[in-house]
Design an enzyme around this catalytic site. Structure first.
Site, PDB file in Angstrom:
ATOM      1  N   SER A  44       0.808  -1.224   0.000  1.00 56.37           N
ATOM      2  CA  SER A  44       0.000   0.000   0.000  1.00 56.37           C
ATOM      3  C   SER A  44       0.838   1.271   0.000  1.00 56.37           C
ATOM      4  CB  SER A  44      -0.930   0.007   1.216  1.00 56.37           C
ATOM      5  OG  SER A  44      -0.182   0.056   2.421  1.00 56.37           O
ATOM      6  N   ASP A  98      -2.326  -8.647   8.954  1.00 57.60           N
ATOM      7  CA  ASP A  98      -1.034  -8.572   9.623  1.00 57.60           C
ATOM      8  C   ASP A  98      -0.257  -9.821   9.226  1.00 57.60           C
ATOM      9  OD1 ASP A  98       1.162  -8.466  11.243  1.00 57.60           O
ATOM     10  OD2 ASP A  98       0.058  -8.522  13.145  1.00 57.60           O
ATOM     11  N   SER A 177      15.320  -7.269   1.757  1.00 63.12           N
ATOM     12  CA  SER A 177      16.221  -7.126   2.890  1.00 63.12           C
ATOM     13  C   SER A 177      16.595  -5.648   3.000  1.00 63.12           C
ATOM     14  CB  SER A 177      17.454  -8.012   2.706  1.00 63.12           C
ATOM     15  OG  SER A 177      18.349  -7.887   3.787  1.00 63.12           O
ATOM     16  N   TYR A 191      17.306  -4.431  13.668  1.00 60.35           N
ATOM     17  CA  TYR A 191      16.840  -4.360  12.278  1.00 60.35           C
ATOM     18  C   TYR A 191      17.789  -5.124  11.354  1.00 60.35           C
ATOM     19  CZ  TYR A 191      15.426  -2.312   7.807  1.00 60.35           C
ATOM     20  OH  TYR A 191      15.014  -2.118   6.509  1.00 60.35           O
ATOM     21  N   LYS A 195      16.975  -8.426   8.993  1.00 59.11           N
ATOM     22  CA  LYS A 195      17.184  -8.369   7.551  1.00 59.11           C
ATOM     23  C   LYS A 195      18.314  -9.301   7.104  1.00 59.11           C
ATOM     24  CE  LYS A 195      14.015  -5.397   6.361  1.00 59.11           C
ATOM     25  NZ  LYS A 195      12.879  -5.804   5.486  1.00 59.11           N
TER      26      LYS A 195
END
Length: 334
Positions: A44, A98, A177, A191, A195
């Site tokens: 989105s 989700d 990633s 984070y 990734k």
């Protein structure tokens, strides 16, 4: 002298022969998305929405998955408009979900998406988020959320789609990633862990699905101008901002277009900009070999790029040290 010249000529011809062999082995015909079904998580906004517009122009039917209903409704109108202007006949549909939630609901979503628009030919995992802050300031709840959304969210829906792709004996899987997935950066401890985990997942999955004519691509975006990037900047330490700026800021549509092009060629890595090219080359390791250009770059440029990386790492450490000294000086003056 003549013998030396002969050896040199033989070496040149052998090099040309090896290059030709590599090109013939690893060069693949780019696949066509016209009439195919593409499902995009995080579709989105940002890179995911850019991918949706790109594949819609190519005649694909598109399924967008995201949590925010209002953003999905707007994206639905925009992507339909893009498809219409391009004269493409693909349909567009949306699902609010989700992706890190109940696996049974995700399985139902995939089933519903395929029942209305046919088997999923290409899955693009773009859903994710980041929060940049010092390691000790990350709450256990936020740490779990980052791992759930950035890693487990891709795992759950990919498992469902892979089952379908194996039955169809074809497909494309894309994981998004980050350059942070290849390089530990100040402020991105959790984070980069999430990734980086995606990269190893993709490497192993690539071997599993190859006999089924399914390819896997990992996209490594640099800093990209998206709503998520704006949100990330709200908590980003100054060290992280200064380090990240070295790779520049790219447009979401630019990253998305490169992602689609590389995925259709069957390339394992997709990135934008020099820093991305250098990092994916330098960190290839035992990763899949899917095209001649990247393979030859890894063979001949890794040593050079490792030397260049030393200057990058030195500058990053210098930034961290200077900011640390500034804070110490500020405390002394108080």
């Amino acid at each position: 002298m003549e013998l030396c010249c002969l050896v040199e000529y033989l070496a040149i011809f052998m090099g040309i022969g090896l290059l030709g062999a590599a090109v013939s082995i690893f060069t693949k015909k780019k696949r066509d998305l016209n009439g195919k079904h593409v499902l995009i998580t995080g579709g989105s906004s940002g890179i995911g929405l850019g991918v949706a517009h790109d594949v819609a122009r190519r005649g694909a039917s598109v399924t967008l998955v995201a949590r925010n209903v209002a953003n999905l409704e707007k994206a639905l109108e925009d992507v339909r408009s893009t498809a219409s202007k391009a004269g493409a006949g693909g349909k567009v549909q949306t699902f609010s979900a989700d992706i890190s939630g109940d696996p049974e609901k995700i399985a139902s979503l995939v089933k519903d998406a395929e029942s209305s628009q046919g088997p999923i030919y290409m899955l693009v995992n773009c859903a994710g988020f980041s929060r940049a802050m010092k390691f000790e300031d990350i709450s256990p709840q936020l740490a779990k959320q980052m791992m759930d959304v950035n890693f487990m969210g891709s795992v759950i829906i990919t498992q469902e789609v892979v089952r379908s792709m194996k039955q169809q004996q074809e497909g494309i899987i894309v994981f998004t990633s980050s350059l942070g997935g290849l390089l530990g950066i100040y402020g991105f401890t959790l984070y980069t862990a999430a990734k980086g985990a995606l990269v190893k997942l993709a490497e192993a999955l690539c071997q599993e699905v190859k006999p089924y004519n399914i390819t896997v691509t990992v996209c490594y975006p640099p800093d990209t101008d998206t709503p998520g990037f704006e949100e990330e900047n709200k908590t980003k330490p100054v060290e992280t901002k200064l380090i990240s700026e070295s790779a520049g800021l790219f447009k979401a549509d630019e990253v998305a277009h490169k992602l689609v092009e590389d995925a259709l060629r069957g390339s394992f890595c997709s990135t934008t900009g020099f820093e991305g090219f250098m990092l994916t080359t330098l960190c290839a390791g035992m990763g899949p070999i899917t095209d001649a250009a990247s393979f030859l770059a890894q063979v001949f440029l890794t040593g050079l790029f490792r030397s260049i990386s030393a200057f990058y790492l030195w500058s990053f450490d210098r930034i961290v040290y200077q900011e640390h000294q500034k804070r110490l000086a500020s405390k002394k003056s108080e």
